[in-house]
Write an enzyme that holds these catalytic residues in place. Structure first.
Site, PDB file in Angstrom:
ATOM      1  N   ASP A  74       0.872  -1.176   0.000  1.00  0.00           N
ATOM      2  CA  ASP A  74       0.000   0.000   0.000  1.00  0.00           C
ATOM      3  C   ASP A  74       0.907   1.223   0.000  1.00  0.00           C
ATOM      4  OD1 ASP A  74      -3.255   0.291   0.879  1.00  0.00           O
ATOM      5  OD2 ASP A  74      -2.046   2.098   1.073  1.00  0.00           O
ATOM      6  N   ASP A  83       3.765   2.890  -4.318  1.00  0.00           N
ATOM      7  CA  ASP A  83       2.716   3.632  -5.024  1.00  0.00           C
ATOM      8  C   ASP A  83       2.503   2.926  -6.359  1.00  0.00           C
ATOM      9  OD1 ASP A  83       1.310   5.401  -6.672  1.00  0.00           O
ATOM     10  OD2 ASP A  83       2.240   7.172  -5.778  1.00  0.00           O
ATOM     11  N   VAL A  84       1.288   2.416  -6.596  1.00  0.00           N
ATOM     12  CA  VAL A  84       1.078   1.602  -7.799  1.00  0.00           C
ATOM     13  C   VAL A  84       1.188   2.405  -9.097  1.00  0.00           C
ATOM     14  CG1 VAL A  84      -0.329  -0.180  -6.679  1.00  0.00           C
ATOM     15  CG2 VAL A  84      -1.462   1.830  -7.700  1.00  0.00           C
ATOM     16  N   TYR A  97     -13.724   8.313 -12.159  1.00  0.00           N
ATOM     17  CA  TYR A  97     -13.769   6.973 -11.564  1.00  0.00           C
ATOM     18  C   TYR A  97     -14.402   5.990 -12.555  1.00  0.00           C
ATOM     19  CZ  TYR A  97     -14.318   3.453  -7.877  1.00  0.00           C
ATOM     20  OH  TYR A  97     -14.233   2.313  -7.123  1.00  0.00           O
ATOM     21  N   LYS A 126     -12.370   2.903 -14.273  1.00  0.00           N
ATOM     22  CA  LYS A 126     -12.736   1.521 -13.939  1.00  0.00           C
ATOM     23  C   LYS A 126     -13.191   0.775 -15.194  1.00  0.00           C
ATOM     24  CE  LYS A 126     -11.776   1.395  -9.536  1.00  0.00           C
ATOM     25  NZ  LYS A 126     -10.724   0.518  -8.993  1.00  0.00           N
TER      26      LYS A 126
HETATM   27  N1  LIG Z   1     -15.819   1.003  -1.516  1.00  0.00           N
HETATM   28  C1  LIG Z   1     -16.559   0.816  -2.600  1.00  0.00           C
HETATM   29  O1  LIG Z   1     -17.794   1.047  -2.607  1.00  0.00           O
HETATM   30  C2  LIG Z   1     -15.936   0.276  -3.849  1.00  0.00           C
HETATM   31  C3  LIG Z   1     -16.774  -0.152  -4.886  1.00  0.00           C
HETATM   32  C4  LIG Z   1     -16.211  -0.647  -6.051  1.00  0.00           C
HETATM   33  C5  LIG Z   1     -14.837  -0.713  -6.171  1.00  0.00           C
HETATM   34  N2  LIG Z   1     -14.040  -0.288  -5.140  1.00  0.00           N
HETATM   35  C6  LIG Z   1     -12.605  -0.406  -5.322  1.00  0.00           C
HETATM   36  O2  LIG Z   1     -12.091  -1.226  -4.296  1.00  0.00           O
HETATM   37  C7  LIG Z   1     -10.682  -0.954  -4.155  1.00  0.00           C
HETATM   38  C8  LIG Z   1     -10.369  -0.799  -2.677  1.00  0.00           C
HETATM   39  O3  LIG Z   1     -11.039   0.350  -2.200  1.00  0.00           O
HETATM   40  P1  LIG Z   1     -11.681   0.452  -0.734  1.00  0.00           P
HETATM   41  O4  LIG Z   1     -13.132   0.709  -0.916  1.00  0.00           O
HETATM   42  O5  LIG Z   1     -11.202  -0.654   0.117  1.00  0.00           O
HETATM   43  O6  LIG Z   1     -11.082   1.849  -0.291  1.00  0.00           O
HETATM   44  P2  LIG Z   1      -9.931   2.198   0.753  1.00  0.00           P
HETATM   45  O7  LIG Z   1      -9.707   3.662   0.595  1.00  0.00           O
HETATM   46  O8  LIG Z   1     -10.296   1.654   2.079  1.00  0.00           O
HETATM   47  O9  LIG Z   1      -8.679   1.378   0.182  1.00  0.00           O
HETATM   48  C9  LIG Z   1      -7.932   1.808  -0.914  1.00  0.00           C
HETATM   49  C10 LIG Z   1      -6.475   1.572  -0.572  1.00  0.00           C
HETATM   50  O10 LIG Z   1      -5.703   1.904  -1.734  1.00  0.00           O
HETATM   51  C11 LIG Z   1      -4.560   2.599  -1.282  1.00  0.00           C
HETATM   52  N3  LIG Z   1      -4.013   3.421  -2.367  1.00  0.00           N
HETATM   53  C12 LIG Z   1      -4.525   4.577  -2.870  1.00  0.00           C
HETATM   54  N4  LIG Z   1      -3.725   5.048  -3.819  1.00  0.00           N
HETATM   55  C13 LIG Z   1      -2.684   4.187  -3.909  1.00  0.00           C
HETATM   56  C14 LIG Z   1      -1.515   4.164  -4.689  1.00  0.00           C
HETATM   57  N5  LIG Z   1      -1.246   5.138  -5.580  1.00  0.00           N
HETATM   58  N6  LIG Z   1      -0.658   3.127  -4.536  1.00  0.00           N
HETATM   59  C15 LIG Z   1      -0.908   2.149  -3.626  1.00  0.00           C
HETATM   60  N7  LIG Z   1      -1.987   2.132  -2.850  1.00  0.00           N
HETATM   61  C16 LIG Z   1      -2.869   3.156  -2.983  1.00  0.00           C
HETATM   62  C17 LIG Z   1      -5.044   3.442  -0.118  1.00  0.00           C
HETATM   63  O11 LIG Z   1      -3.965   3.867   0.721  1.00  0.00           O
HETATM   64  C18 LIG Z   1      -6.007   2.487   0.555  1.00  0.00           C
HETATM   65  O12 LIG Z   1      -5.362   1.726   1.561  1.00  0.00           O
HETATM   66  C19 LIG Z   1     -10.416   0.286  -4.994  1.00  0.00           C
HETATM   67  O13 LIG Z   1      -9.847  -0.089  -6.233  1.00  0.00           O
HETATM   68  C20 LIG Z   1     -11.798   0.866  -5.223  1.00  0.00           C
HETATM   69  O14 LIG Z   1     -11.878   1.643  -6.386  1.00  0.00           O
HETATM   70  C21 LIG Z   1     -14.552   0.185  -3.989  1.00  0.00           C
END
Ligand SMILES: NC(=O)c1ccc[n+]([C@@H]2O[C@H](COP(=O)([O-])OP(=O)(O)OC[C@H]3O[C@@H](n4cnc5c(N)ncnc54)[C@H](O)[C@@H]3O)[C@@H](O)[C@H]2O)c1
Length: 241
Positions: free
Chosen positions: A31, A56-57, A149, A153
């Site tokens: 992360d 950082d991805v 977004y 996606k």
């Molecule tokens: N929460 C929702 O409703 C939802 C729905 C569909 C998809 N998603 C996707 O699920 C995935 C996880 O999200 P989440 O809901 O757990 O949110 P979250 O914010 O809890 O987790 C996202 C994580 O990604 C990390 N991150 C952000 N930018 C980064 C980078 N440049 N390099 C490395 N790490 C990075 C953050 O530090 C965080 O720990 C994401 O891809 C998000 O788009 C979430």
């Protein structure tokens, strides 16, 4: 052994916990957030080995270093879970700044592409592997006020299809999960009540990260051995109507 990015967040924690339940598994959790990563390492139980690597991805070299660490330490890469993602500020297209667009593309699209590019190195050498990315139902349906977004996606879903075709002969499967909405820190900057109309569009209501995590275990594992190039929707019925 399994690499998981975005492991410091809600879904990353749920995925890591799910994989950690397999006896003897090795995990490399990554992360950009040190505190998030530390919390997940502390939360993940199980009897396996858990390493963490900050990265950082959006930085290809950093993602490569995560994969290099995993292969150097454990000698193989069974699955790469590219889960890191960001939500752009809530707003219509004319209010999104160039920086908002660039950040969404850098993390959501280039992060996914960097993960594929790094993971296929060891997977091609060993002749097998599974890559699972996190897309979203927002990549399939219109979410008002979330254009960066949705567009990024959607790009992840298409990237998965191309990668599935390109690497099938190397024994590598590439799929993505499209979650509906579950509560996480990604929504922290949304205005109060913004999730209420979204919740009402989910027949089963808003989910939790744990409701989505099993899809990664399935796609990464042997049960999905003939599944590649797919976008697996796990959304409480959101996309059904
Ligand atoms: N929460 C929702 O409703 C939802 C729905 C569909 C998809 N998603 C996707 O699920 C995935 C996880 O999200 P989440 O809901 O757990 O949110 P979250 O914010 O809890 O987790 C996202 C994580 O990604 C990390 N991150 C952000 N930018 C980064 C980078 N440049 N390099 C490395 N790490 C990075 C953050 O530090 C965080 O720990 C994401 O891809 C998000 O788009 C979430």
């Amino acid at each position: 052994m399994v690499v998981i990015t975005g492991a410091g967040g809600a879904l990353g924690t749920a995925i890591a916990t799910r994989f950690a339940a397999h006896p003897g598994i090795a995990l490399v959790l990554s992360d950009v957030s040190p505190s998030g990563l530390d919390a997940t390492v502390a939360a993940v139980g199980g009897g396996g080995s858990v390493d963490s690597v900050l990265a950082d991805v959006s930085d290809a070299a950093a993602v490569q270093s995560v994969v290099d660490h995993a292969v150097g330490r454990f000698g193989r890469l069974d699955a790469y879970i590219g889960n890191a993602g960001v939500l752009a500020p809530n707003g219509r297209i004319h209010n999104q700044t160039e920086a908002d667009w660039h950040r969404s593309f850098a993390v959501n699209v280039m992060g996914a592409a960097n993960g594929i590019a790094a993971a296929v190195g060891p997977m091609r050498r060993q002749g097998f592997g599974s890559i699972v990315l996190t897309a979203s139902v927002a990549g399939m349906t219109a979410w008002s006020h979330s254009a960066p977004y949705c567009a990024t996606k959607a790009a992840v879903i298409q990237l998965v299809k191309v990668a599935a075709v390109e690497y099938a002969r190397d024994g590598i499967r590439v799929n993505c999960v499209c979650p509906g909405t579950f509560r996480s820190a990604i929504h922290d900057d949304l205005p109060d009540g913004a999730l209420d109309p979204i919740a009402s569009r989910h027949p089963l209501g808003l989910g939790q990260a744990v409701d989505v995590a099993g899809a990664y275990e399935y796609l990464a594992g042997e049960a999905a051995g003939w599944t590649t190039g797919t976008a697996l929707v796990v959304d409480g019925g959101y996309a059904a109507p």
